[in-house]
Design an enzyme around this catalytic site. Structure first.
Site, PDB file in Angstrom:
ATOM      1  CG  ASP A  74      -2.227   0.889   0.810  1.00  0.00           C
ATOM      2  OD1 ASP A  74      -2.864   0.451  -0.208  1.00  0.00           O
ATOM      3  OD2 ASP A  74      -2.345   1.915   1.491  1.00  0.00           O
ATOM      4  CE  LYS A 175       7.928   4.768  -9.232  1.00  0.00           C
ATOM      5  NZ  LYS A 175       6.785   4.661  -9.971  1.00  0.00           N
TER       6      LYS A 175
HETATM    7  P1  ITT Z   1      -3.610  -2.416  -5.519  1.00  0.00           P
HETATM    8  O1  ITT Z   1      -4.446  -1.828  -4.166  1.00  0.00           O
HETATM    9  O2  ITT Z   1      -4.156  -3.380  -5.935  1.00  0.00           O
HETATM   10  O3  ITT Z   1      -1.961  -2.779  -5.014  1.00  0.00           O
HETATM   11  P2  ITT Z   1      -3.747   0.476  -6.260  1.00  0.00           P
HETATM   12  O4  ITT Z   1      -3.008   1.306  -7.287  1.00  0.00           O
HETATM   13  O5  ITT Z   1      -4.976   0.867  -5.872  1.00  0.00           O
HETATM   14  O6  ITT Z   1      -3.225  -1.015  -6.435  1.00  0.00           O
HETATM   15  P3  ITT Z   1      -2.847   1.804  -3.789  1.00  0.00           P
HETATM   16  O7  ITT Z   1      -4.118   1.496  -3.059  1.00  0.00           O
HETATM   17  O8  ITT Z   1      -1.470   1.253  -2.761  1.00  0.00           O
HETATM   18  O9  ITT Z   1      -2.586   0.770  -5.154  1.00  0.00           O
HETATM   19  O10 ITT Z   1      -2.793   3.027  -4.253  1.00  0.00           O
HETATM   20  C1  ITT Z   1      -1.536   3.658  -4.338  1.00  0.00           C
HETATM   21  C2  ITT Z   1      -1.762   4.854  -5.515  1.00  0.00           C
HETATM   22  O11 ITT Z   1      -0.813   5.751  -5.119  1.00  0.00           O
HETATM   23  C3  ITT Z   1      -1.436   4.624  -6.878  1.00  0.00           C
HETATM   24  O12 ITT Z   1      -2.547   3.956  -7.371  1.00  0.00           O
HETATM   25  C4  ITT Z   1      -0.825   5.817  -7.257  1.00  0.00           C
HETATM   26  O13 ITT Z   1      -1.778   6.717  -7.577  1.00  0.00           O
HETATM   27  C5  ITT Z   1      -0.065   6.413  -6.175  1.00  0.00           C
HETATM   28  N1  ITT Z   1       1.518   5.743  -6.299  1.00  0.00           N
HETATM   29  C6  ITT Z   1       1.647   4.874  -5.606  1.00  0.00           C
HETATM   30  N2  ITT Z   1       3.241   4.426  -5.830  1.00  0.00           N
HETATM   31  C7  ITT Z   1       3.356   5.381  -6.772  1.00  0.00           C
HETATM   32  C8  ITT Z   1       4.713   5.495  -7.715  1.00  0.00           C
HETATM   33  O14 ITT Z   1       5.465   4.544  -7.603  1.00  0.00           O
HETATM   34  N3  ITT Z   1       4.420   6.377  -8.581  1.00  0.00           N
HETATM   35  C9  ITT Z   1       3.281   6.993  -8.762  1.00  0.00           C
HETATM   36  N4  ITT Z   1       2.108   7.162  -8.007  1.00  0.00           N
HETATM   37  C10 ITT Z   1       2.222   6.084  -7.032  1.00  0.00           C
END
Ligand code: ITT
Length: 195
Positions: A74, A175
């Site tokens: 997360d 990255k």
């Molecule tokens: P899962 O829950 O299925 O893992 P998700 O995309 O919904 O997928 P999260 O709930 O953890 O995952 O949301 C994380 C969000 O934060 C992600 O959708 C991006 O908008 C942002 N984010 C996280 N890591 C990032 C990264 O490395 N680069 C850019 N944005 C990122």
């Protein structure tokens, strides 16, 4: 408590293909990866107030469904001038990446303090009620406008500390060496090596 042993395969508790690609690129090695999508079509609802809460929900759910060691991520973008927003709500801050980025830039219009941090919490859930937590943070600044096309999410507006380009301009090689995800996964890698 159940002892953690070196896994032959790990189920990734994420449906985000970009995260899956980054996790595989950073961890590499001999482990085989499956995804929660290989077991079940539905997603688990993220209702927690912290990255740890949500990561634990995803990891426990995936372990229950697959019966195999599971790894959840997360993550989110925490912006100082917005009191840590979008933070835990990063994925839900708008209906798509474009809308989310536009919203952040609008909220930061005329704001001099552009400091922000990407944070990731990984939970490795390997036996009933038994798990280990790995955290990573990457500090940086929010750009004035989106730049670059690599990566996902907020990458076009995040400039990591010590660089002048955004993650989306720097590309996956850089990255995956310095990101919040890389830092947490390097800790997880060490943990696996010591099992
Ligand atoms: P899962 O829950 O299925 O893992 P998700 O995309 O919904 O997928 P999260 O709930 O953890 O995952 O949301 C994380 C969000 O934060 C992600 O959708 C991006 O908008 C942002 N984010 C996280 N890591 C990032 C990264 O490395 N680069 C850019 N944005 C990122």
């Amino acid at each position: 408590m159940a002892r953690s042993v070196k896994p032959r395969s790990i189920v990734l508790a994420t449906r985000n293909p970009h995260k899956i690609a980054e996790i595989k690129a950073i961890l590499g090695g001999r482990i085989q990866y499956e995804s929660i999508g290989d077991f079940l079509g539905i997603s688990v609802k993220e209702a927690g107030r912290t990255l740890v809460d949500n990561s634990l929900t995803k990891a426990a759910f995936t372990f229950k469904v697959s019966g195999k060691p599971s790894l959840a991520d997360d993550s989110g973008l925490f912006i100082e001038a917005l009191d840590g927003k979008p933070g835990v709500y990063s994925a839900r801050y708008g209906s798509d990446d474009n809308e989310r980025i536009t919203k952040v830039l609008k909220q930061l219009a005329n704001e001099k303090n552009r400091r922000a941090s990407f944070k990731a919490v990984f939970i490795y859930y390997y036996a009933p009620n038994t798990y280990a937590v790995f955290e990573g943070e990457c500090r940086g600044m929010i750009a004035d406008e989106p730049r670059g096309s690599s990566g996902f999410g907020y990458d076009p507006i995040f400039i990591p500390k010590g660089y002048s380009k955004t993650f989306a301009e720097l590309g996956e090689k850089v990255k995956n060496r310095i990101s919040h995800r890389a830092k947490a996964l390097i800790r997880f890698k060490k943990y696996l090596t010591n099992l």
